[in-house]
Design a protein around this motif. Sequence first.
Motif, short mmCIF file in Angstrom:
data_model
loop_
_atom_site.label_atom_id
_atom_site.label_comp_id
_atom_site.label_asym_id
_atom_site.label_seq_id
_atom_site.Cartn_x
_atom_site.Cartn_y
_atom_site.Cartn_z
N TYR A 100 51.40 95.43 62.92
CA TYR A 100 50.98 96.83 62.84
C TYR A 100 51.64 97.65 63.93
N SER A 101 52.05 98.86 63.57
CA SER A 101 52.79 99.72 64.49
C SER A 101 51.92 100.37 65.55
N ALA A 102 50.61 100.27 65.41
CA ALA A 102 49.68 100.84 66.40
C ALA A 102 48.34 100.12 66.29
N PRO A 103 47.58 100.05 67.39
CA PRO A 103 46.29 99.36 67.34
C PRO A 103 45.33 99.94 66.30
N ASP A 104 45.35 101.27 66.12
CA ASP A 104 44.44 101.86 65.13
C ASP A 104 44.82 101.46 63.71
N ARG A 105 46.10 101.21 63.45
CA ARG A 105 46.51 100.74 62.12
C ARG A 105 46.04 99.31 61.90
N LEU A 106 46.12 98.48 62.93
CA LEU A 106 45.58 97.12 62.83
C LEU A 106 44.10 97.19 62.52
N GLU A 107 43.40 98.07 63.19
CA GLU A 107 41.95 98.24 62.98
C GLU A 107 41.65 98.72 61.56
N ASP A 108 42.46 99.65 61.06
CA ASP A 108 42.23 100.22 59.73
C ASP A 108 42.64 99.29 58.60
N PHE A 109 43.79 98.61 58.75
CA PHE A 109 44.34 97.82 57.65
C PHE A 109 43.96 96.35 57.70
N TYR A 110 43.74 95.80 58.88
CA TYR A 110 43.45 94.37 59.01
C TYR A 110 41.93 94.20 59.06
N LEU A 111 41.41 93.60 60.09
CA LEU A 111 39.96 93.47 60.24
C LEU A 111 39.53 94.17 61.52
N PRO A 112 38.51 95.00 61.47
CA PRO A 112 38.06 95.70 62.68
C PRO A 112 37.70 94.70 63.78
N GLY A 113 38.14 95.02 64.99
CA GLY A 113 37.82 94.20 66.15
C GLY A 113 38.67 92.96 66.30
N SER A 114 39.72 92.81 65.51
CA SER A 114 40.57 91.62 65.61
C SER A 114 41.36 91.63 66.91
N PRO A 115 41.41 90.49 67.60
CA PRO A 115 42.26 90.40 68.79
C PRO A 115 43.73 90.46 68.35
N TRP A 116 44.61 90.87 69.26
CA TRP A 116 46.01 91.02 68.92
C TRP A 116 46.88 90.76 70.14
N VAL A 117 48.17 90.61 69.88
CA VAL A 117 49.17 90.49 70.93
C VAL A 117 50.29 91.47 70.58
N LEU A 118 50.86 92.09 71.60
CA LEU A 118 51.96 93.03 71.42
C LEU A 118 53.27 92.25 71.38
N CYS A 119 54.08 92.45 70.33
CA CYS A 119 55.33 91.71 70.16
C CYS A 119 56.50 92.66 69.96
N ASP A 120 57.61 92.35 70.62
CA ASP A 120 58.85 93.06 70.32
C ASP A 120 59.64 92.22 69.32
#
Length: 101
Positions: free
Chosen positions: A48-68
């Motif tokens: 996801y290109s932004a944390p809010d998109r991960l929250e909206d499209f994936y599962l709310p509250g999911s942990p994540w890691v930033l990757c290049d």
Amino acid sequence: MSTSTTESATGRAMPPVVYVPTTDDPDPHQRHIVMHHVEDGRTALYAYSAPDRLEDFYLPGSPWVLCDIPTLQRIHDETPYDLLFVDVDPGLREDTSEVTA
């Protein structure tokens, strides 16, 4: 995957960094990237290109890691995936088939 001008299947430029879902182990060093099997059996990595998109499209509250892009390539080298989806809803609210890397 090229580090110069990487484009998605839609022709849009790949963001320089993406947020990738991980397992929720209490120790961040023990977390793993979460991959999923799609209907045809291929393995997909959702990013996801932004944390809010991960929250909206994936599962709310999911942990994540930033990757290049080099990190995405390293993940692919260690645990190959067939598909990389950016800003796509995997439909997890209905389906929970996943693979951890």
